[in-house]
Write an enzyme that holds these catalytic residues in place. Structure first.
Site, short mmCIF file in Angstrom:
data_model
loop_
_atom_site.label_atom_id
_atom_site.label_comp_id
_atom_site.label_asym_id
_atom_site.label_seq_id
_atom_site.Cartn_x
_atom_site.Cartn_y
_atom_site.Cartn_z
N GLU A 126 -7.68 -4.68 -0.71
CA GLU A 126 -8.19 -5.28 -1.94
C GLU A 126 -8.25 -6.80 -1.88
OE1 GLU A 126 -5.26 -3.54 -4.32
OE2 GLU A 126 -6.27 -1.61 -4.48
N HIS A 166 0.85 -1.19 0.00
CA HIS A 166 0.00 0.00 0.00
C HIS A 166 0.88 1.23 0.00
CE1 HIS A 166 -3.00 2.99 1.31
NE2 HIS A 166 -3.87 2.16 0.77
#
Length: 361
Positions: free
Chosen positions: A302, A243
């Protein structure tokens, strides 16, 4: 370009993303305390208390009526628009809604994606759209409009967990876009449509679907370690890991993993699918730490988003649209905050092109 890393572009009361400690705060509440414990309407009351009011039950009722208004737009859903990818069709439908800076516009913008995404999914499957039930809670009605059946309590809780988890996340690309547009006083609808355009990009809202492609390619837990090693040797990115902000585990991943386990325990998803995902997560983290020890690549939102939305019946090409159905609350809240407290956003650029011929040095 730096991507504006570490540039403070706004002061906000809405959310804090603490990447160093893996913590997300929404309006003074930890995500750990909200996700799985409160419905989406409660978070809307936190995000927009002065616009929607502080009472979640009143918001629930008004949001139900707004879904009814949004559903009327589907009478004008032509075949050409319905054939577009879900995110593009959603953007076009949202652009048809009236604009403004009032409470009714805000409610309609928040309600509409929950109506439009299930209708588009059904239309592309050759089925008719299902009208909303304004008496239902927002997440329950979204699932009912998707499947045509009354959703179970754990499925509703799972979708609520997802909508709450993605409702706001600092000044990400789509939220920043919404604030820029709102700063021009264009209205909430313009801000939301612009944010949708940013969300469509694969570097922002388009990654959950490929997570399932990876699971399908691996097939069984026994194949996970070898498949992952081969992918890393080829220089491929493992979807669902790493991320831009978080330097430890993404707290949203934990919230969604918990929702998946509860859904699985209630019989709402294939136990083998969850076991495969957990094996892939374990082997991927092991491989990433061994091959990229200088980088922090933990599980991100995700990875479990893909599994959760699949279990709830959403097809892969609708995942970004469901993301929008949750994030729209944050978009409207940031647009409202920008209008109330900010000014026209007009940063400067540094010119690095050629100078006119003959200009003195």
């Amino acid at each position: 370009m730096s991507g504006l890393d570490n540039v403070i572009a706004a002061e906000t009361r809405l959310s804090e993303v603490d990447g160093a400690n893996g913590r997300l705060v929404i309006c003074g509440h930890s995500l750990d305390d909200l996700a799985g414990n409160v419905p989406y309407e409660d978070v809307l009351a936190l995000l927009l208390p002065d616009l929607l009011g502080p009472n979640p039950q009143a918001i629930r009722a008004d949001l139900g009526q707004a879904r009814v208004v949004a559903f009327r737009q589907l009478a004008h859903l032509d075949a050409e628009l319905a054939a577009l990818p879900v995110t593009e069709a959603l953007r076009a439908l949202m652009a048809r809604l009236p604009d403004g800076e009032d409470r009714e516009t805000a409610l309609l913008q928040i309600a509409a994606p929950a109506v439009f995404v299930p209708a588009l999914v059904r239309r592309q499957a050759g089925q008719g759209a299902i009208a909303p039930d304004p008496a239902r809670a927002h997440a329950a009605d979204m699932l009912a409009m998707l499947t045509g059946a009354d959703p179970g309590a754990e499925a509703v809780r799972a979708l609520d967990t997802y909508l709450v988890t993605v409702s706001d996340h600092g000044l990400n690309a789509s939220t920043f876009t919404a604030r820029v547009v709102a700063s021009t006083r264009a209205g909430y609808a313009s801000a939301v449509v612009a944010a949708l355009g940013a969300l469509k990009g694969p570097l922002h809202g388009g990654a959950p679907g490929p997570v399932l492609d990876m699971l399908d390619a691996i097939g069984t837990p026994a194949n996970a370690a070898d498949w992952i090693d081969a992918a890393l040797v080829r220089g491929e990115r493992l979807m669902g890991f790493g991320h831009r902000v978080y330097r430890v585990r993404d707290p949203r991943a934990d919230a969604l993993k918990g929702a998946l386990r509860r859904l699985g325990a209630a019989g709402g998803m294939d136990a083998g699918r969850l076991a495969l995902a957990e094996a892939i997560e374990r082997d991927a983290l092991t491989a990433l730490r061994a091959r990229k020890p200088d980088r922090v690549l933990e599980t991100n939102v995700e990875f479990f988003t893909a599994l959760l939305l699949e279990a709830l019946g959403f097809p892969r090409d609708a995942f970004t649209g469901v993301f929008a159905a949750g994030r729209v609350g944050g978009w409207v809240a940031h647009a409202h905050e920008q209008i109330e407290t900010g000014r026209l956003i007009r940063p400067q650029s540094r010119y690095v092109g050629p100078q006119p011929a003959g200009r003195a040095a």
